[in-house]
Design a protein around this motif. Structure first.
Motif, short mmCIF file in Angstrom:
data_model
loop_
_atom_site.label_atom_id
_atom_site.label_comp_id
_atom_site.label_asym_id
_atom_site.label_seq_id
_atom_site.Cartn_x
_atom_site.Cartn_y
_atom_site.Cartn_z
N ASP A 114 -52.57 42.09 -38.86
CA ASP A 114 -52.23 42.13 -40.24
C ASP A 114 -52.65 43.29 -41.08
O ASP A 114 -52.41 43.43 -42.36
CB ASP A 114 -52.64 40.92 -40.84
N PHE A 115 -53.06 44.51 -40.24
CA PHE A 115 -53.53 45.65 -41.03
C PHE A 115 -54.89 45.14 -41.94
O PHE A 115 -55.16 46.30 -42.67
CB PHE A 115 -52.38 46.04 -41.73
N ASN A 116 -55.39 44.09 -41.41
CA ASN A 116 -56.33 43.91 -42.70
C ASN A 116 -57.86 44.28 -42.11
O ASN A 116 -58.44 43.09 -41.38
CB ASN A 116 -56.48 42.19 -42.91
N TYR A 122 -56.43 43.77 -35.47
CA TYR A 122 -55.97 43.82 -36.87
C TYR A 122 -54.41 43.58 -36.78
O TYR A 122 -53.71 44.64 -37.40
CB TYR A 122 -56.57 44.96 -37.65
#
Lengths: 207, 622
Positions: free
Chosen positions: A47-49, A45
């Motif tokens: 993108d921290f998503n 992750y």
């Protein structure tokens, strides 16, 4: 080795993995163990998503959850906090009907640059590792999990190659024992770090 | 001669087709195959081709000329600079020492010092054609010995220039009296000859720099491949002709032209266009060398010839071995290096014939020394074979083990095909992140601009396999197919998958249809050029409407993920039209549902603190 009875999920959280000698050594030592799933959060992750459903499924299929990360500013790197905030949902991990993690085991595997002496109430950092990990301890308790003392490697900047190998071997030993259920929770709780338990066990086995 | 032309051509080609595969199968390399073919059809065995062997040599020398053009082309100044120590060190040691030793030997044999020096210089040359071809065929060109060999050869190739210029000076005493001057050059006094030579060299360099590149740019803009090939041949021949006009070696002229063009964006294209001509002519050259070996002379005094060849090769070998030692080559690498370069090279033919023109050498000795040269060239593949089969196995060190890993990265790890707005952003980003890429584009104006901006860009049609090869598709890790025209991009991807299956492909797709096409071809990494941008606009629209930026960003990220998943799911159905439409509707529905779920089912997304959830301790709003 007998079949693993406790599937282990290592949540590995390190934003600068490529520059960490100790974490490379630790990961290398355990990656091939049967019954161990290594899940690199920053790689999955960037993108921290975080995909909550996927994480839940991973948690559901394991018995022991390890948060392996360096100590940054006395806490975990940001992505682990994000993971805790998003994945441990009300009604699933805690609260009414939130029994998904009940009776599973949680622990932290920590690396820190500072030495063990500095993490004392009279040391430079004033708090012990155990005290600094209180939020994890309580999070685990809230989710009805059993929280174990951490496995800790400290003074990482000064480790020699031999020490590195020794810590890595010890970590592998820990996972092997946890995995085959070769431990008593009550006995473990007497130690500040699981390292101490393992070292003691070693001496005990070979008198 | 005309009626016999077809017949001769047939004999030469048939000999090559017959002998080269056999030689290669036996592990001898193609050069020996060509030489054997020549000997066999020559006047001393089958006699299929007769006295005209010399003429053929003259014609086939053009292969050498083209080879030098290609060597020049590959001589990038930057690479040259990187290897400067190796080239100067090993080159000077080998060339200087060999020349001195051989010169001394011939002086002892009663030659005047001028002739001895000239002979020494000529015999110090090694055969670039044989060695480079052999190294490449054996895959050794990136080993230590390969690089040392390349350095020494390069030094020699460059040394030919001053040697050719200086030879008339050596002839000063004896030349005035000699026969009728044949070239423009020969009519001048010695000092003026030297001046004229230098002038011609300067002319080639200046033309290359200020005339040829703009000329090629003009040709490239016409977009006719055969016209470019014609221009490439024209350049090579013009340079050769100019040099011949002033009585110099045409090889020299083309070599210079090659160096001048090495830095231009047309390097790869020129290389690819000249390569096949060079290959055939070089083969012809070796055949004619084989055919022209004067066995009569050899048979008259066989012991003398054999001793001469043996002596020359031994001297060269010993000096080379010393050079290799100084360059710190391992024993097995050094043996390969020393044996490989121990022959006398094709430049010696050129130099000897020039010397006999200048009357430095008698006709008899010219013949003898050319015989020595040809014999030593014939012996090289045999020497290497002996080294391979008999000497090296005793050491048990395979030469391939020396291939260093980082040598593979000499070429850039990423190739970007197509450098429009899409590729250029990518290239800039990669360069900013410290990754160098090779760029292929067939818009000559753009390539010109890019090069001025310091990019490593080459003009060339990326769908041509030879161009891809010379851009390093064999060694590169990744190729990004970023060509704007979908049909061309498809063509490229198809060819890369077929000819370079190891090369990882990342593909730009114009739209959904295009992406499906690539999926059908089995490509995994597909990037739709409009997807990310339009989603970014969407995220900004949400933010302008008052959504929290982070929530909008996550919604956008999720949308891209869902959309790509949906593509995967739809791909198998797309040929069936009705099923496809049904599926599209279904997928849109799924997307909507997922996005809606994301907003309602995960309130912590909008509200970071999990314990704020109303189920825990916050009062339920009324």
């Amino acid at each position: 080795m007998s079949d693993p009875v406790n599937p282990i999920l290592i949540l590995f959280i390190h934003p600068r993995f490529e520059q960490s000698r100790i974490n490379r050594a630790l990961v290398r030592a355990v990656a091939d163990l049967p019954g161990v799933t290594l899940h690199d959060l920053y790689e999955n992750y960037p993108d921290f998503n975080i995909q909550v459903e996927r994480e839940k499924a991973l948690l559901a299929s394991s018995q022991i959850v390890i948060w392996q990360h360096p100590l940054y500013m006395y806490g975990a790197p940001a992505l682990l906090k994000q993971w805790l905030d998003l994945v441990l949902e009300f009604g699933w991990a805690h609260g009414s009907g939130g029994d998904a993690l009940k009776d599973k085991i949680a622990l932290n595997v920590i690396t820190s640059g500072g030495a063990r002496e500095s993490y004392q109430n009279n040391g430079r950092n004033h708090f012990t590792i155990g005290e600094l990990l209180a939020p994890f301890h309580q999070t685990a308790s809230l989710c009805k999990m059993t929280y174990l003392p951490p496995f800790v490697v400290q003074g990482t900047y000064l480790l020699t190659d031999q020490q590195l190998d020794r810590h890595a071997a010890l970590y592998r030993n820990l996972l092997e024992r946890l995995s085959r259920g070769d431990f008593q929770v009550e006995a473990l709780r007497r130690f500040a770090f699981l390292n101490d338990w393992l070292e003691q066990g070693r001496e005990g086995q070979t008198p | 001669m005309n009626h016999g032309f077809l017949q001769d051509a047939l004999i030469y080609l048939a000999a090559a087709i017959l002998f080269v595969p056999v030689a290669k199968r036996l592990g001898m390399g193609s050069v020996l195959g060509y030489l054997l073919a020549g000997i066999t059809i020559g006047p001393f065995v089958l006699g299929l081709v007769g006295g005209e062997g010399r003429d053929v040599i003259h014609f086939a020398e053009f292969g050498v000329v083209m080879m030098l053009f290609l060597i020049g082309l590959e001589l990038e100044p930057a690479q040259f600079w990187r290897m400067r120590r190796l080239i100067l060190g090993s080159g000077t040691t080998q060339f200087g020492l060999t020349t001195l030793l051989l010169m001394g030997a011939f002086m002892l044999g009663g030659f005047p010092w001028q002739a001895s020096l000239a002979i020494g210089l000529a015999l110090s040359m090694s055969s670039t054609a044989i060695v480079l071809q052999t190294l490449r065929e054996k895959g050794l060109d990136q080993t230590q010995s390969g690089r040392s060999a390349f350095a020494v050869l390069l030094y020699q190739d460059i040394a030919v220039i001053p040697i050719l210029a200086a030879l008339p000076l050596l002839a000063l005493q004896s030349f005035q009296a000699a026969g009728e001057p044949s070239t423009f050059l020969a009519r001048l006094p010695g000092w003026a000859q030297t001046l004229a030579l230098l002038g011609a060299v300067a002319a080639v360099i200046l033309c290359g720099r200020f005339l040829i590149v703009p000329f090629l740019r003009f040709i490239a803009r016409i977009h006719l491949r055969e016209l470019f090939t014609a221009s490439a041949l024209f350049i090579v021949m013009a340079a050769a002709y100019l040099m011949e006009l002033v009585g110099l070696s045409p090889a020299l002229g083309t070599f210079l032209a090659g160096i001048v063009l090495a830095n231009s964006e047309y390097r790869h294209e020129l290389e690819c266009d000249i390569e096949p001509f060079k290959g055939i002519l070089l083969g012809l050259f070796f055949i004619s060398v084989g055919a022209s070996i004067n066995f009569g002379l050899i048979l008259q005094k066989p012991l003398f010839m054999i001793l001469l060849v043996f002596g020359v090769v031994t001297v060269k070998f010993l000096v080379l071995f010393l050079t290799g030692r100084l360059a710190r080559l391992g024993l097995d690498q050094n043996l390969l290096f020393s044996l490989g370069l121990a022959q006398v090279g094709e430049f010696a033919f050129v130099l000897f014939s020039f010397m006999s023109q200048l009357r430095i050498l008698s006709a008899d000795w010219t013949d003898t020394l050319m015989g020595v040269t040809a014999l030593s060239m014939t012996a090289t593949p045999l020497l290497l074979l002996i080294n391979d089969r008999l000497i090296l196995p005793r050491f048990g060190v395979p030469e391939k083990a020396d291939k260093e890993v980082d040598e593979i990265d000499l070429r850039h790890p990423v190739i970007i095909a197509g450098f429009g707005p899409f590729g250029s952003t990518l290239g800039r980003f990669l360069r900013a992140s410290g990754v160098e890429s090779t760029i292929l584009d067939n818009d000559s104006d753009r390539v010109d601009l890019l090069r001025r901006m310091g990019f490593k860009a080459f003009y060339g049609d990326a769908t041509r396999i030879d161009i891809l090869k010379s851009a390093g598709a064999d060694q590169a890790k990744l190729l990004v197919a970023a060509i704007g025209l979908p049909t061309v991009n498809h063509d490229l991807v198809e060819k890369v998958r077929k000819h370079f299956p190891k090369l990882k492909l990342m593909v730009r797709a114009a739209n959904r249809q295009d992406a499906f096409h690539f999926m059908d071809m089995g490509v995994n990494d597909i990037y739709r050029e409009t997807l990310d941008t339009s989603v970014r606009v969407g995220v900004d629209v949400l933010a302008r409407l008052g959504h929290r930026r982070y929530s909008a960003l996550r919604a956008g990220q999720n949308f891209i993920r869902y959309d790509e998943k949906a593509m995967q799911k739809l791909a198998p159905h797309r040929h069936d039209k009705s099923a496809y439409i049904f599926n599209v509707r279904e997928q849109i529905q799924i997307q909507e549902e997922l996005l809606a779920n994301d907003r309602t089912a995960n309130p912590s997304l909008n509200d970071h603190a999990w314990d704020n959830h109303r189920g825990v301790d916050a009062p339920t709003p009324k």
